[in-house]
Design an enzyme around this catalytic site. Structure first.
Site, PDB file in Angstrom:
ATOM      1  N   GLY A  36       0.785  -1.235   0.000  1.00 58.35           N
ATOM      2  CA  GLY A  36       0.000   0.000   0.000  1.00 58.35           C
ATOM      3  C   GLY A  36       0.810   1.276   0.000  1.00 58.35           C
ATOM      4  O   GLY A  36       0.345   2.294   0.511  1.00 58.35           O
ATOM      5  N   ASN A  38       1.537   3.197  -2.572  1.00 57.21           N
ATOM      6  CA  ASN A  38       0.840   4.198  -3.386  1.00 57.21           C
ATOM      7  C   ASN A  38      -0.362   4.755  -2.644  1.00 57.21           C
ATOM      8  O   ASN A  38      -0.660   5.953  -2.730  1.00 57.21           O
ATOM      9  CB  ASN A  38       0.406   3.594  -4.724  1.00 57.21           C
ATOM     10  CG  ASN A  38       1.547   3.482  -5.710  1.00 57.21           C
ATOM     11  OD1 ASN A  38       2.544   4.181  -5.606  1.00 57.21           O
ATOM     12  ND2 ASN A  38       1.405   2.587  -6.674  1.00 57.21           N
ATOM     13  N   ARG A  92     -15.089 -16.493 -11.341  1.00 53.82           N
ATOM     14  CA  ARG A  92     -14.418 -15.200 -11.423  1.00 53.82           C
ATOM     15  C   ARG A  92     -15.431 -14.092 -11.696  1.00 53.82           C
ATOM     16  O   ARG A  92     -15.263 -12.968 -11.224  1.00 53.82           O
ATOM     17  CB  ARG A  92     -13.362 -15.250 -12.540  1.00 53.82           C
ATOM     18  CG  ARG A  92     -12.422 -14.057 -12.602  1.00 53.82           C
ATOM     19  CD  ARG A  92     -11.563 -13.971 -11.365  1.00 53.82           C
ATOM     20  NE  ARG A  92     -10.626 -12.872 -11.453  1.00 53.82           N
ATOM     21  CZ  ARG A  92      -9.313 -13.010 -11.531  1.00 53.82           C
ATOM     22  NH1 ARG A  92      -8.783 -14.221 -11.514  1.00 53.82           N
ATOM     23  NH2 ARG A  92      -8.513 -11.969 -11.604  1.00 53.82           N
ATOM     24  N   ASN A 122      -4.845   3.064 -13.052  1.00 49.46           N
ATOM     25  CA  ASN A 122      -3.864   2.044 -12.681  1.00 49.46           C
ATOM     26  C   ASN A 122      -2.459   2.575 -12.935  1.00 49.46           C
ATOM     27  O   ASN A 122      -2.263   3.520 -13.706  1.00 49.46           O
ATOM     28  CB  ASN A 122      -4.098   0.778 -13.509  1.00 49.46           C
ATOM     29  CG  ASN A 122      -3.225  -0.382 -13.077  1.00 49.46           C
ATOM     30  OD1 ASN A 122      -3.005  -0.593 -11.885  1.00 49.46           O
ATOM     31  ND2 ASN A 122      -2.707  -1.136 -14.028  1.00 49.46           N
ATOM     32  N   THR A 123      -1.482   1.964 -12.264  1.00 48.34           N
ATOM     33  CA  THR A 123      -0.078   2.273 -12.542  1.00 48.34           C
ATOM     34  C   THR A 123       0.616   1.019 -13.025  1.00 48.34           C
ATOM     35  O   THR A 123       0.251  -0.102 -12.654  1.00 48.34           O
ATOM     36  CB  THR A 123       0.654   2.797 -11.290  1.00 48.34           C
ATOM     37  OG1 THR A 123       0.681   1.769 -10.289  1.00 48.34           O
ATOM     38  CG2 THR A 123      -0.023   4.036 -10.735  1.00 48.34           C
ATOM     39  N   HIS A 124       1.640   1.210 -13.844  1.00 45.16           N
ATOM     40  CA  HIS A 124       2.418   0.083 -14.371  1.00 45.16           C
ATOM     41  C   HIS A 124       3.890   0.470 -14.398  1.00 45.16           C
ATOM     42  O   HIS A 124       4.231   1.572 -14.838  1.00 45.16           O
ATOM     43  CB  HIS A 124       1.953  -0.292 -15.775  1.00 45.16           C
ATOM     44  CG  HIS A 124       2.703  -1.437 -16.363  1.00 45.16           C
ATOM     45  ND1 HIS A 124       2.540  -2.734 -15.924  1.00 45.16           N
ATOM     46  CD2 HIS A 124       3.653  -1.488 -17.327  1.00 45.16           C
ATOM     47  CE1 HIS A 124       3.343  -3.534 -16.596  1.00 45.16           C
ATOM     48  NE2 HIS A 124       4.023  -2.804 -17.457  1.00 45.16           N
TER      49      HIS A 124
END
Length: 219
Positions: free
Chosen positions: A28, A30, A84, A126-128
């Site tokens: 966590g 971020n 899912r 989102n981050t990548h």
């Protein structure tokens, strides 16, 4: 060309901070960067506040950070659902309960499905740890090293139904050093990533945005 505006532009009509639900799977960091930014500037000045934190597993530091901050939390584990699709619906329901303006996938290591995207597509960030479209997937740092790239970095993007294929909001560049291994490089990327995520979320919240094809426009 379709123009999709998800948040209003800044102005007299925009008085309230935007509501953020943050999804985490691990430490966590971020999430903590976002909490620190809100604490430093105030929700009104930053433009947003975290209203809840969700996770796909229990016993993680990210949830502990949320609890220390006095935030409500929820956990949706894939194994607790028959399919899912049922998990995806449960995650969407749990997220929707907090009425977010933006959903922040902050190290959330699950791919969301059709139900979640039907409700939060175009406003899930989102981050990548790579410069997309290069090196998508779970091993972006390792893949950049193996390829012999001289620079890499991080990408903040909107989530779509692909793997790291959504419209790019912003990117930060990190030089690859000769002595780098995966761990050292990833730590430097994370530093840039945290700062970039905080900047981007604040700008989206304060100024609004539009998505024009693959281009994200922030006024």
């Amino acid at each position: 060309m379709t123009v999709q505006r998800e948040l209003p532009r800044k102005g007299p009509a925009v008085a309230k901070a935007k509501r953020l639900v943050v999804l985490v799977s691990g430490s966590g960091t971020n999430l903590q960067a976002l909490l620190d930014a809100v604490a430093e500037h105030g929700a009104a000045a930053y433009g947003a506040e975290v209203v809840a934190v969700g996770a796909d597993r229990t016993g993680i530091v990210g949830l502990e950070r949320a609890e220390r901050a006095g935030l409500p939390t929820f956990v949706c584990r894939v194994r607790d659902h028959a399919t899912r699709e049922e998990w995806d619906r449960a995650l969407a329901d749990a997220t929707a309960a907090y009425e977010p303006d933006l959903v922040i996938s902050a190290g959330f290591m699950k791919i969301v499905g059709k139900e979640f995207l039907a409700r939060f597509g175009g406003r899930t960030v989102n981050t990548h740890p790579a410069l997309l479209p290069s090196f998508p997937g779970a091993h972006g740092v390792r893949d950049a090293l193996a390829y012999g790239a001289k620079v890499t970095g991080c990408t903040v993007h909107f989530v779509d139904d692909g793997v790291d294929t959504g419209p790019i909001i912003a990117q930060g560049v990190v030089e690859i050093r000769a002595e780098d291994d995966e761990s050292a490089l990833h730590e430097r990327i994370k530093e840039v990533e945290r700062a970039l995520l905080v900047e981007v979320v604040g700008r989206l919240a304060r100024d609004g945005f539009s998505i024009e094809g693959r281009k994200v426009v922030i006024p």
